[in-house]
Scaffold this motif. Structure first.
Motif, PDB file in Angstrom:
ATOM      1  N   HIS A 182      38.440  49.960  38.174  1.00  0.00           N
ATOM      2  CA  HIS A 182      40.143  49.539  38.636  1.00  0.00           C
ATOM      3  C   HIS A 182      40.894  50.500  38.947  1.00  0.00           C
ATOM      4  CE1 HIS A 182      37.811  46.227  36.583  1.00  0.00           C
ATOM      5  NE2 HIS A 182      38.697  45.470  37.061  1.00  0.00           N
ATOM      6  N   LEU A 183      41.122  52.175  39.222  1.00  0.00           N
ATOM      7  CA  LEU A 183      41.656  52.762  39.117  1.00  0.00           C
ATOM      8  C   LEU A 183      41.829  52.608  41.283  1.00  0.00           C
ATOM      9  CD1 LEU A 183      40.898  55.801  37.997  1.00  0.00           C
ATOM     10  CD2 LEU A 183      42.807  54.561  37.823  1.00  0.00           C
TER      11      LEU A 183
ATOM     12  N   ASN B 238      42.278  50.034  42.257  1.00  0.00           N
ATOM     13  CA  ASN B 238      43.240  48.896  42.967  1.00  0.00           C
ATOM     14  C   ASN B 238      45.020  49.632  42.705  1.00  0.00           C
ATOM     15  OD1 ASN B 238      41.311  47.343  43.022  1.00  0.00           O
ATOM     16  ND2 ASN B 238      42.587  46.679  40.220  1.00  0.00           N
TER      17      ASN B 238
ATOM     18  N   ALA C 152      47.403  50.496  40.287  1.00  0.00           N
ATOM     19  CA  ALA C 152      46.472  51.324  39.912  1.00  0.00           C
ATOM     20  C   ALA C 152      47.512  52.202  38.970  1.00  0.00           C
ATOM     21  CB  ALA C 152      45.196  51.440  39.780  1.00  0.00           C
ATOM     22  N   THR C 153      47.562  52.244  37.446  1.00  0.00           N
ATOM     23  CA  THR C 153      47.484  53.176  36.136  1.00  0.00           C
ATOM     24  C   THR C 153      45.952  53.878  35.549  1.00  0.00           C
ATOM     25  OG1 THR C 153      48.241  51.514  34.768  1.00  0.00           O
ATOM     26  CG2 THR C 153      49.443  52.376  36.256  1.00  0.00           C
TER      27      THR C 153
ATOM     28  N   ALA D 130      43.422  51.383  33.520  1.00  0.00           N
ATOM     29  CA  ALA D 130      41.919  51.486  33.442  1.00  0.00           C
ATOM     30  C   ALA D 130      41.553  51.133  32.047  1.00  0.00           C
ATOM     31  CB  ALA D 130      41.725  52.656  34.441  1.00  0.00           C
TER      32      ALA D 130
ATOM     33  N   SER E 199      45.375  43.148  37.290  1.00  0.00           N
ATOM     34  CA  SER E 199      44.638  44.355  37.237  1.00  0.00           C
ATOM     35  C   SER E 199      45.264  45.456  38.531  1.00  0.00           C
ATOM     36  CB  SER E 199      43.357  44.324  37.956  1.00  0.00           C
ATOM     37  OG  SER E 199      42.311  43.271  36.781  1.00  0.00           O
ATOM     38  N   GLY E 200      46.745  44.747  38.194  1.00  0.00           N
ATOM     39  CA  GLY E 200      47.294  45.880  39.427  1.00  0.00           C
ATOM     40  C   GLY E 200      46.736  45.479  41.219  1.00  0.00           C
ATOM     41  N   ASN E 201      46.998  44.203  41.569  1.00  0.00           N
ATOM     42  CA  ASN E 201      46.594  44.021  43.150  1.00  0.00           C
ATOM     43  C   ASN E 201      47.276  43.358  43.386  1.00  0.00           C
ATOM     44  OD1 ASN E 201      43.834  44.245  43.476  1.00  0.00           O
ATOM     45  ND2 ASN E 201      42.949  43.512  41.631  1.00  0.00           N
TER      46      ASN E 201
ATOM     47  N   PHE F  71      50.988  46.520  36.306  1.00  0.00           N
ATOM     48  CA  PHE F  71      49.342  46.426  36.699  1.00  0.00           C
ATOM     49  C   PHE F  71      49.564  45.475  36.236  1.00  0.00           C
ATOM     50  CE2 PHE F  71      45.757  46.589  34.630  1.00  0.00           C
ATOM     51  CZ  PHE F  71      44.275  47.451  35.290  1.00  0.00           C
TER      52      PHE F  71
END
Length: 279
Positions: A152-153, A155, A158-159, A163, A207-209, A231
């Motif tokens: 998920h990094l 995305n 992302a952070t 993740a 998820s940061g999307n 996030f």
């Protein structure tokens, strides 16, 4: 080689299906339809490649009881995210401004169905299941959970903490759920229930999307430790806490049902036929 063929088959489905749904994401109705088609295709490809490479039926996606197991999973996932929102709302960090978009929610339904099915056949159906046979349940859970979280990094927002949080609350928890039930239907349901509740109902970032407009027009604000910041609520300590608790519950069930594979004790490729299925 069965690992290689299974991984390639589901990853091709993952890539093509994800690309197709993303390409039409501006059209909510088309996204809904294509997303559901991709979700079904992912399960069918997984069942087919398991049958071809292991010469047995893929009992973790057996048709019998599929709807009930998926439904239970959806309730677990949606209930878990609902508990996070209740905590944020009660502390004044989540506010509802009105109704959102029904069409937007429909588009997110298809998008999240495709994401849940494709990711579960990759991470739990192939990676966790086969790695578990060689190195045991606990090590496989830790490794595949970390891989799931770190993926998920990629995305947009992302952070590193996000993740890690995903690894704990989702990667570990979903692997434990699979170990307890030996059912991909249940893990697909949990994954979908969480994601759709987050985006399709409560309109939070997933998820940061990016933010989503689902059934509610709402905003989250406050300390990143509680809200997850950019996030999304998956980076909240509430999510991590609930996910860790469910992981322990599922591992307890796995022990109770005799579904834990010890390190160094390789399970036969066809051992799924003797595993206790969820009641």
């Amino acid at each position: 080689m069965r690992f290689v063929w299974q991984f390639l088959a589901v990853m091709v489905t993952y890539a093509i299906g994800g690309g197709t749904v993303t390409a039409v994401k501006e059209n909510d109705w088309l996204t809904c339809v294509l997303g559901l088609v991709v979700a079904a295709l992912a399960v069918l490809v997984y069942a087919w490649v398991v049958r071809r490479t292991e010469h047995r039926q893929a009992l973790d996606v057996a048709r019998e009881g599929a709807a009930a197991r998926t439904g239970r999973g959806v309730l677990i996932g949606a209930g878990m995210f609902g508990a996070v929102i209740v905590n944020l709302f009660s502390s004044g960090h989540y506010e509802v401004d009105g109704l959102g978009s029904v069409e937007g929610a429909l588009g997110l339904l298809g998008f999240m169905a495709a994401a849940a099915a494709t990711e579960e056949v990759v991470y739990r159906g192939v990676l966790f299941r086969i790695i578990e046979e060689h190195i045991g349940t606990y090590v496989a859970l830790a490794l595949t959970g970390l891989v799931f979280g770190l993926s998920h990094l990629l995305n947009e927002h992302a952070t590193l903490w996000g993740a890690i949080a995903i690894a704990i609350e989702a990667g570990f928890m979903l692997a434990a759920a699979y170990a307890a039930t030996r059912s991909l239907w249940l893990t697909i349901g949990v994954h979908f229930g969480w994601n759709f509740a987050a985006a399709g109902v409560f309109s939070t970032e997933v998820s940061g999307n990016g933010s989503n407009l689902g059934l509610l027009d709402a905003t989250a604000s406050g300390p990143e430790l509680l809200t997850g910041g950019s996030f999304g609520p998956e980076g909240s300590v509430y999510s991590v806490g609930f996910g860790a608790l469910l992981t322990l519950v599922f591992l307890w069930l796995a022990h109770r049902r005799g579904n834990i594979v010890a390190f160094g004790v390789r399970r036969a490729a066809r051992a799924d036929s003797t595993v206790t299925l969820p009641r």
